[in-house]
Design an enzyme around this catalytic site. Structure first.
Site, PDB file in Angstrom:
ATOM      1  N   MET A  30       0.878  -1.214   0.085  1.00 51.45           N
ATOM      2  CA  MET A  30      -0.059  -0.091   0.048  1.00 51.45           C
ATOM      3  C   MET A  30       0.782   1.288  -0.005  1.00 51.45           C
ATOM      4  O   MET A  30       0.550   2.265   0.185  1.00 51.45           O
ATOM      5  CB  MET A  30      -1.229  -0.102   1.293  1.00 51.45           C
ATOM      6  CG  MET A  30      -2.030  -1.061   1.093  1.00 51.45           C
ATOM      7  SD  MET A  30      -3.380  -0.957   1.867  1.00 51.45           S
ATOM      8  CE  MET A  30      -2.741  -0.761   3.785  1.00 51.45           C
ATOM      9  N   HIS A  37       9.123  -3.166   3.517  1.00 47.94           N
ATOM     10  CA  HIS A  37       8.747  -3.469   1.963  1.00 47.94           C
ATOM     11  C   HIS A  37       9.989  -3.687   1.114  1.00 47.94           C
ATOM     12  O   HIS A  37       9.865  -4.716   0.158  1.00 47.94           O
ATOM     13  CB  HIS A  37       8.236  -2.318   1.353  1.00 47.94           C
ATOM     14  CG  HIS A  37       6.820  -1.889   1.891  1.00 47.94           C
ATOM     15  ND1 HIS A  37       6.670  -0.772   2.836  1.00 47.94           N
ATOM     16  CD2 HIS A  37       5.678  -2.439   2.110  1.00 47.94           C
ATOM     17  CE1 HIS A  37       5.405  -0.524   3.464  1.00 47.94           C
ATOM     18  NE2 HIS A  37       4.816  -1.693   3.092  1.00 47.94           N
ATOM     19  N   GLN A  61     -10.248  -2.780   1.907  1.00 48.61           N
ATOM     20  CA  GLN A  61      -9.939  -3.515   3.114  1.00 48.61           C
ATOM     21  C   GLN A  61      -9.847  -2.746   4.119  1.00 48.61           C
ATOM     22  O   GLN A  61      -9.546  -3.153   5.347  1.00 48.61           O
ATOM     23  CB  GLN A  61      -8.173  -4.107   2.886  1.00 48.61           C
ATOM     24  CG  GLN A  61      -7.304  -3.180   2.554  1.00 48.61           C
ATOM     25  CD  GLN A  61      -6.007  -3.726   2.370  1.00 48.61           C
ATOM     26  OE1 GLN A  61      -6.055  -4.158   1.118  1.00 48.61           O
ATOM     27  NE2 GLN A  61      -5.061  -3.883   3.188  1.00 48.61           N
ATOM     28  N   GLN A 148       5.727 -11.872   6.639  1.00 49.92           N
ATOM     29  CA  GLN A 148       5.097 -12.617   7.762  1.00 49.92           C
ATOM     30  C   GLN A 148       4.533 -11.448   8.901  1.00 49.92           C
ATOM     31  O   GLN A 148       4.001 -11.976   9.584  1.00 49.92           O
ATOM     32  CB  GLN A 148       6.438 -13.322   8.489  1.00 49.92           C
ATOM     33  CG  GLN A 148       5.822 -14.200   9.684  1.00 49.92           C
ATOM     34  CD  GLN A 148       7.054 -14.669  10.650  1.00 49.92           C
ATOM     35  OE1 GLN A 148       7.883 -15.095  10.336  1.00 49.92           O
ATOM     36  NE2 GLN A 148       6.838 -14.573  11.873  1.00 49.92           N
ATOM     37  N   LYS A 149       4.841 -10.349   8.699  1.00 48.97           N
ATOM     38  CA  LYS A 149       4.500  -9.382   9.565  1.00 48.97           C
ATOM     39  C   LYS A 149       2.982  -9.335   9.344  1.00 48.97           C
ATOM     40  O   LYS A 149       2.205  -9.101  10.511  1.00 48.97           O
ATOM     41  CB  LYS A 149       4.768  -7.886   8.893  1.00 48.97           C
ATOM     42  CG  LYS A 149       4.019  -6.637   9.506  1.00 48.97           C
ATOM     43  CD  LYS A 149       4.607  -6.400  10.684  1.00 48.97           C
ATOM     44  CE  LYS A 149       3.988  -5.084  11.547  1.00 48.97           C
ATOM     45  NZ  LYS A 149       2.801  -4.579  10.978  1.00 48.97           N
ATOM     46  N   ASP A 150       2.306  -9.616   8.323  1.00 50.77           N
ATOM     47  CA  ASP A 150       0.985  -9.986   8.452  1.00 50.77           C
ATOM     48  C   ASP A 150       0.338 -11.226   8.088  1.00 50.77           C
ATOM     49  O   ASP A 150       0.296 -11.864   6.788  1.00 50.77           O
ATOM     50  CB  ASP A 150       0.160  -8.969   7.172  1.00 50.77           C
ATOM     51  CG  ASP A 150       0.488  -7.703   7.249  1.00 50.77           C
ATOM     52  OD1 ASP A 150      -0.108  -6.604   7.941  1.00 50.77           O
ATOM     53  OD2 ASP A 150       1.725  -7.081   6.779  1.00 50.77           O
ATOM     54  N   VAL A 176      10.912  -7.489   9.185  1.00 44.92           N
ATOM     55  CA  VAL A 176      12.103  -6.290   9.590  1.00 44.92           C
ATOM     56  C   VAL A 176      11.676  -5.332  10.590  1.00 44.92           C
ATOM     57  O   VAL A 176      10.570  -5.026  10.585  1.00 44.92           O
ATOM     58  CB  VAL A 176      12.556  -5.499   7.892  1.00 44.92           C
ATOM     59  CG1 VAL A 176      13.434  -4.711   8.261  1.00 44.92           C
ATOM     60  CG2 VAL A 176      12.762  -6.418   6.971  1.00 44.92           C
ATOM     61  N   SER A 185       6.370  -0.589  10.203  1.00 42.33           N
ATOM     62  CA  SER A 185       4.890  -0.394   9.730  1.00 42.33           C
ATOM     63  C   SER A 185       4.663   1.068   9.169  1.00 42.33           C
ATOM     64  O   SER A 185       5.293   1.714   9.844  1.00 42.33           O
ATOM     65  CB  SER A 185       4.014  -0.815  10.926  1.00 42.33           C
ATOM     66  OG  SER A 185       2.674  -0.415  10.544  1.00 42.33           O
ATOM     67  N   SER A 186       4.197   1.168   8.242  1.00 45.80           N
ATOM     68  CA  SER A 186       3.792   2.476   7.532  1.00 45.80           C
ATOM     69  C   SER A 186       3.103   3.257   8.851  1.00 45.80           C
ATOM     70  O   SER A 186       3.079   4.426   8.792  1.00 45.80           O
ATOM     71  CB  SER A 186       2.898   2.279   6.404  1.00 45.80           C
ATOM     72  OG  SER A 186       3.708   1.464   5.417  1.00 45.80           O
TER      73      SER A 186
HETATM   74  P1  AMP Z   1       1.384  -3.065   3.371  1.00 44.98           P
HETATM   75  O1  AMP Z   1       1.948  -2.094   2.416  1.00 44.98           O
HETATM   76  O2  AMP Z   1       1.271  -2.824   5.099  1.00 44.98           O
HETATM   77  O3  AMP Z   1       0.205  -3.468   2.961  1.00 44.98           O
HETATM   78  O4  AMP Z   1       2.335  -4.157   3.395  1.00 44.98           O
HETATM   79  C1  AMP Z   1       2.967  -4.830   2.147  1.00 44.98           C
HETATM   80  C2  AMP Z   1       3.678  -6.166   2.197  1.00 44.98           C
HETATM   81  O5  AMP Z   1       4.951  -5.618   3.092  1.00 44.98           O
HETATM   82  C3  AMP Z   1       2.897  -6.963   3.121  1.00 44.98           C
HETATM   83  O6  AMP Z   1       3.264  -8.404   2.642  1.00 44.98           O
HETATM   84  C4  AMP Z   1       3.197  -7.010   4.485  1.00 44.98           C
HETATM   85  O7  AMP Z   1       3.428  -8.227   5.206  1.00 44.98           O
HETATM   86  C5  AMP Z   1       5.098  -6.500   4.330  1.00 44.98           C
HETATM   87  N1  AMP Z   1       5.561  -5.958   5.122  1.00 44.98           N
HETATM   88  C6  AMP Z   1       4.924  -4.756   5.970  1.00 44.98           C
HETATM   89  N2  AMP Z   1       5.848  -4.414   6.970  1.00 44.98           N
HETATM   90  C7  AMP Z   1       6.818  -5.505   7.168  1.00 44.98           C
HETATM   91  C8  AMP Z   1       8.045  -5.566   7.833  1.00 44.98           C
HETATM   92  N3  AMP Z   1       8.346  -4.667   9.041  1.00 44.98           N
HETATM   93  N4  AMP Z   1       8.987  -6.584   7.407  1.00 44.98           N
HETATM   94  C9  AMP Z   1       8.704  -7.326   6.365  1.00 44.98           C
HETATM   95  N5  AMP Z   1       7.480  -7.284   5.491  1.00 44.98           N
HETATM   96  C10 AMP Z   1       6.500  -6.208   6.041  1.00 44.98           C
END
Ligand code: AMP
Length: 285
Positions: A30, A37, A61, A148-150, A176, A185-186
């Site tokens: 996102m 990311h 979502q 794996q964060k999600d 990470v 996290s964003s």
């Molecule tokens: P998002 O932009 O939050 O929807 O995340 C996009 C992808 O990045 C998803 O597969 C998340 O699980 C992954 N992601 C988000 N934060 C982390 C993190 N800290 N470490 C690894 N992957 C991440």
């Protein structure tokens, strides 16, 4: 790096890549890109010839009172980061292109979507599976990398891929973290300084559980208690759930036979930022 903003153009580009035998890997995001990311992108580059990172704040979502409109959208910066990390294509469609007025189809995975985050976000995962299947269909990736964060999202996507015979391999990437352990996290950008300091208790709790598990503890009640004790150390942490569940159905377990997911969600202080984190004990995703 190519930036594609139309579904039609992305579909044609995917056909063109496939017609010359290129293997495509998708990293759905996102945006508001951080090192988490970019670590997915690094893994993706090892898997295939063409890396496509989608940057799309998916409206379906988000619940009605969630942060869809204020979710950060630093698009130019995201493109610079993606390009510097070696991304080949950023796919950033407009919401109206992904969901045109007559759009009426969604993908619902039952059961596991009602557990963990599904309890407080009942429509969230339907939005996720719907957009991810749409991305699969227009980008036609051979692989897709998820963090794996999600963890629940990853397990749900794997369920969908298996159930609907999606011709894509789902690859899991490790979490990470910041130096003090907070998972990137964003949404960390929403935290006040005090909340940011308190948030370290989340990963500390998970690490303490990991230690107890490696010392031989298999009953989940004392493991859960360990995390809850950490959370209780700060009035800025309002726990939403602390659960230890199996990796398939996401059902709570009393005793860990081989592997389990320890998953937590909480709200932080005044900003009310929702943070999630997890560890896998005795296995991997
Ligand atoms: P998002 O932009 O939050 O929807 O995340 C996009 C992808 O990045 C998803 O597969 C998340 O699980 C992954 N992601 C988000 N934060 C982390 C993190 N800290 N470490 C690894 N992957 C991440």
């Amino acid at each position: 790096m190519k930036t594609v903003t139309s579904v039609h153009e992305m579909t044609n580009l995917a056909y063109a890549f496939r017609s010359v035998g290129k293997r495509i890997v998708l990293i759905p995001t996102m945006g508001a890109l951080h090192r988490g990311h970019l670590s997915l992108l690094k893994i993706a580059k090892e898997l295939a010839d063409v890396t496509v990172m989608s940057v799309f704040v998916n409206p379906t979502q988000f619940g009605p009172h969630e942060d869809y409109s204020r979710y950060p959208r630093p698009f130019d910066e995201d493109c610079r980061k993606a390009e510097a990390a070696g991304c080949d294509v950023v796919f950033a469609p407009a919401a109206g292109d992904m969901y045109p007025p007559l759009h009426s189809t969604s993908v619902q995975v039952d059961g596991i979507t009602t557990r963990l985050c599904g309890k407080s976000r009942p429509t969230h995962f339907q939005g996720v599976t719907t957009v991810v299947l749409k991305l699969f269909n227009c980008i036609k990736p051979h692989f897709a990398v998820f963090g794996q964060k999600d963890a629940q999202q990853l397990i749900i996507i794997r369920r969908m891929v298996e159930d609907l015979y999606c011709p894509v391999d789902i690859v899991a990437a490790p979490i990470v973290r910041e130096n003090d352990g907070l998972a990137l996290s964003s949404r960390n950008a929403y935290l006040t300084q005090e909340e940011r300091s308190a948030a370290v208790l989340i990963s500390e709790g998970l690490q303490a559980v990991e230690k107890l598990f490696s010392d031989g503890e298999r009953h989940t009640a004392p493991l859960i208690e360990t995390i809850e004790e950490r959370f209780a150390q700060s009035s800025l942490i309002a726990p939403e759930y602390v659960e230890i569940v199996d990796l398939c159905l996401l059902e709570p377990v009393d005793r860990i036979a081989d592997s389990a997911l320890v998953a937590v969600a909480c709200r932080m202080g005044q900003s009310n930022t929702r943070l999630i984190d997890n560890i896998i004990l005795g296995g991997r995703l």
